[in-house]
Design an enzyme around this catalytic site. Structure first.
Site, PDB file in Angstrom:
ATOM      1  N   HIS A 138       1.161  12.873  -6.759  1.00  0.00           N
ATOM      2  CA  HIS A 138       0.592  11.964  -5.756  1.00  0.00           C
ATOM      3  C   HIS A 138       1.510  10.761  -5.533  1.00  0.00           C
ATOM      4  O   HIS A 138       1.057   9.641  -5.297  1.00  0.00           O
ATOM      5  CB  HIS A 138      -0.804  11.490  -6.187  1.00  0.00           C
ATOM      6  N   LYS A 186      -2.115  21.130  -3.634  1.00  0.00           N
ATOM      7  CA  LYS A 186      -1.228  19.992  -3.877  1.00  0.00           C
ATOM      8  C   LYS A 186      -1.725  19.181  -5.073  1.00  0.00           C
ATOM      9  O   LYS A 186      -2.874  18.771  -5.111  1.00  0.00           O
ATOM     10  CB  LYS A 186      -1.169  19.095  -2.637  1.00  0.00           C
ATOM     11  N   ARG A 245      -4.512   1.454  -8.512  1.00  0.00           N
ATOM     12  CA  ARG A 245      -3.427   0.914  -7.689  1.00  0.00           C
ATOM     13  C   ARG A 245      -3.590  -0.602  -7.601  1.00  0.00           C
ATOM     14  O   ARG A 245      -4.273  -1.136  -6.721  1.00  0.00           O
ATOM     15  CB  ARG A 245      -3.447   1.590  -6.319  1.00  0.00           C
ATOM     16  N   GLN A 299      -4.655  18.091   5.535  1.00  0.00           N
ATOM     17  CA  GLN A 299      -4.884  17.818   4.118  1.00  0.00           C
ATOM     18  C   GLN A 299      -6.346  17.455   3.882  1.00  0.00           C
ATOM     19  O   GLN A 299      -6.945  16.704   4.643  1.00  0.00           O
ATOM     20  CB  GLN A 299      -3.971  16.677   3.646  1.00  0.00           C
ATOM     21  N   THR A 349      -5.665  18.797  -1.768  1.00  0.00           N
ATOM     22  CA  THR A 349      -5.265  17.896  -2.843  1.00  0.00           C
ATOM     23  C   THR A 349      -6.261  17.985  -3.991  1.00  0.00           C
ATOM     24  O   THR A 349      -7.460  17.794  -3.794  1.00  0.00           O
ATOM     25  CB  THR A 349      -5.189  16.447  -2.331  1.00  0.00           C
ATOM     26  N   TYR A 369      -9.563  16.916   0.554  1.00  0.00           N
ATOM     27  CA  TYR A 369      -9.968  16.833  -0.844  1.00  0.00           C
ATOM     28  C   TYR A 369     -11.247  17.652  -1.033  1.00  0.00           C
ATOM     29  O   TYR A 369     -11.940  17.969  -0.072  1.00  0.00           O
ATOM     30  CB  TYR A 369     -10.289  15.377  -1.236  1.00  0.00           C
ATOM     31  N   TYR A 377       0.834  -1.206   0.000  1.00  0.00           N
ATOM     32  CA  TYR A 377       0.000   0.000   0.000  1.00  0.00           C
ATOM     33  C   TYR A 377       0.868   1.254   0.000  1.00  0.00           C
ATOM     34  O   TYR A 377       0.606   2.209  -0.746  1.00  0.00           O
ATOM     35  CB  TYR A 377      -0.932   0.004   1.208  1.00  0.00           C
ATOM     36  N   ARG A 419       0.892   7.683  -7.652  1.00  0.00           N
ATOM     37  CA  ARG A 419      -0.242   6.833  -7.289  1.00  0.00           C
ATOM     38  C   ARG A 419      -1.529   7.203  -8.022  1.00  0.00           C
ATOM     39  O   ARG A 419      -2.568   6.599  -7.785  1.00  0.00           O
ATOM     40  CB  ARG A 419      -0.489   6.917  -5.772  1.00  0.00           C
ATOM     41  N   SER A 422      -3.585  13.637   7.185  1.00  0.00           N
ATOM     42  CA  SER A 422      -4.463  13.276   6.079  1.00  0.00           C
ATOM     43  C   SER A 422      -5.929  13.248   6.504  1.00  0.00           C
ATOM     44  O   SER A 422      -6.249  12.918   7.647  1.00  0.00           O
ATOM     45  CB  SER A 422      -4.064  11.902   5.536  1.00  0.00           C
TER      46      SER A 422
END
Length: 406
Positions: free
Chosen positions: A282, A258, A169, A132, A160, A134, A29, A285, A111
């Site tokens: 990222h 970001k 992924r 952080q 982000t 989204y 991960y 990723r 996060s």
């Protein structure tokens, strides 16, 4: 590491120790990237394209690695990047990282999808941390999270913008971390049983394993598939720069955007009210096949230097990489995988040791380049080998200006 290599002295050393301690799905991960992982590899490898100038017989008896960013005094131009579910790599891992960052006088970024909540990290530290986030479909949820972050002492938001859609992924499906196949579930359980130390220390004693900032939104808090479904349902592919302007109206601290990999996007971020940008893919990723971040840094810095603070993440593994990024136009860098490797290997002490290594490497690199201060590191100290000849060429024009802090 062999029986003779007992003291970790590099990011790679900590990586090897982390791999021995973690279940394979967790190591994959943090280690893995999107699709064929081309960009993941390029992020690291492309630092080798840039060489530093060695200069001698200069007085380097008073080297100072400190800098200022967003009004904060940092011991070195480095911050800990946001890493999702870091609390699965060590017991209450985000708290460990925040305390280590505080101890080393650098910022820590929490996060949205952390195991530990903003409130838990705030209770364990005195230094304000970065948060952080989204752009979520539910703008009410965005405002709720912003309010909780502000009440927890955060004054810098790292927003982000490269997650309109989730990247592919493949490792997470291949090893059974995600998905519902029978073979995947058997593999997942087998991996847990092969790491009894992790299973007890973190799997049992490190609970709760819910995503602390989202527990009031998601039921069955320990089900990763349920969390993944919720988070991905909240990604907003319709978001535009107008939404960043809305964010600016609702957040009174610093905003760092970001996920910038394009000059036009860098200018748009500034026009939307950003105080800083992170040149980031990222960590390889999201979009595989995109350029490494270090290769995008010179052109973006050349375009927006002096207008905003520029940070870079992706591929930074040591203090020499930090100096290369600063010379190419960054004000600071973010590291993600390195601090997680160190924490997985040796907990909070591991992060402290890793950051001490970065500090030593930055100091020695500056001294051997004949530089005493971070502000004196610029494009004149970088050379780039042309892959088609033995000549050394300048990477970009001398119009790059070292940015001051906002």
């Amino acid at each position: 590491m062999s029986m003779y290599d007992v003291v970790p002295v590099s990011t790679n050393d900590y990586k090897k120790l982390a791999q021995k301690r973690l279940p394979n799905f967790l190591f994959d991960y943090i280690e893995g990237g999107a699709n064929a992982e081309q960009t993941l590899r390029s992020n690291v490898a492309d630092f080798d394209k840039y060489t530093l100038k060695q200069r001698v017989m200069r007085d380097v008896s008073e080297i100072d690695t400190s800098t200022t960013l967003f009004g904060e005094s940092l011991s070195m131009p480095l911050a800990l990047a946001p890493v999702g579910m870091a609390g699965l790599f060590a017991r209450r891992g985000e708290v460990m990282a925040a305390k280590a960052a505080e101890n080393n006088a650098i910022p820590f970024t929490l996060s949205t999808v952390a195991i530990c909540s903003a409130e838990e990290v705030h209770a364990a530290t005195k230094q304000p941390f970065w948060f952080q986030l989204y752009m979520l479909r539910d703008r009410g949820l965005v405002l709720d999270i912003l309010n909780r972050a502000a009440l927890s002492g955060c004054n810098t938001l790292v927003f982000t913008v490269d997650l309109a859609l989730p990247g592919m992924r493949l490792r997470d499906y291949r090893n059974g971390m995600l998905g519902n196949t029978v073979k995947g579930k058997i593999s997942y359980l087998t991996q847990l049983l092969t790491r009894p130390g992790w299973l007890f220390d973190i799997g049992v004693m490190g609970k709760p394993h819910s995503l602390g900032n989202l527990t009031h939104q998601v039921k069955s808090a320990n089900d990763l598939n349920r969390y993944k479904a919720f988070v991905e349902s909240q990604f907003d592919p319709s978001a535009t720069w107008k939404d960043i302007a809305w964010l600016r109206q609702n957040w009174h601290g610093n905003i760092i955007i970001k996920g910038i990999m394009d000059v036009n996007d860098a200018n748009a971020a500034i026009d939307s009210g950003a105080d800083g940008i992170v040149i980031s893919n990222h960590g390889g990723r999201q979009l595989d096949g995109v350029s490494s971040t270090i290769n995008k840094l010179p052109s973006i810095a050349n375009a927006v230097a002096g207008q905003t603070s520029i940070l870079l993440d992706g591929g930074i593994r040591n203090g020499v990489d930090v100096i290369k990024a600063i010379a190419l136009g960054a004000n600071s860098v973010l590291i993600g995988r390195p601090w997680v490797y160190a924490m997985a290997a040796q907990g909070e002490a591991g992060i402290n040791s890793l950051l001490s290594l970065f500090q030593q490497e930055i100091t020695s690199t500056m001294g051997l380049m004949g530089v005493n201060n971070i502000k004196d590191i610029n494009i004149d100290l970088i050379e780039q080998f042309n892959s088609h000849s033995d000549s050394v060429v300048s990477t970009v024009g001398h119009s790059v200006i070292h940015c001051g802090e906002n």
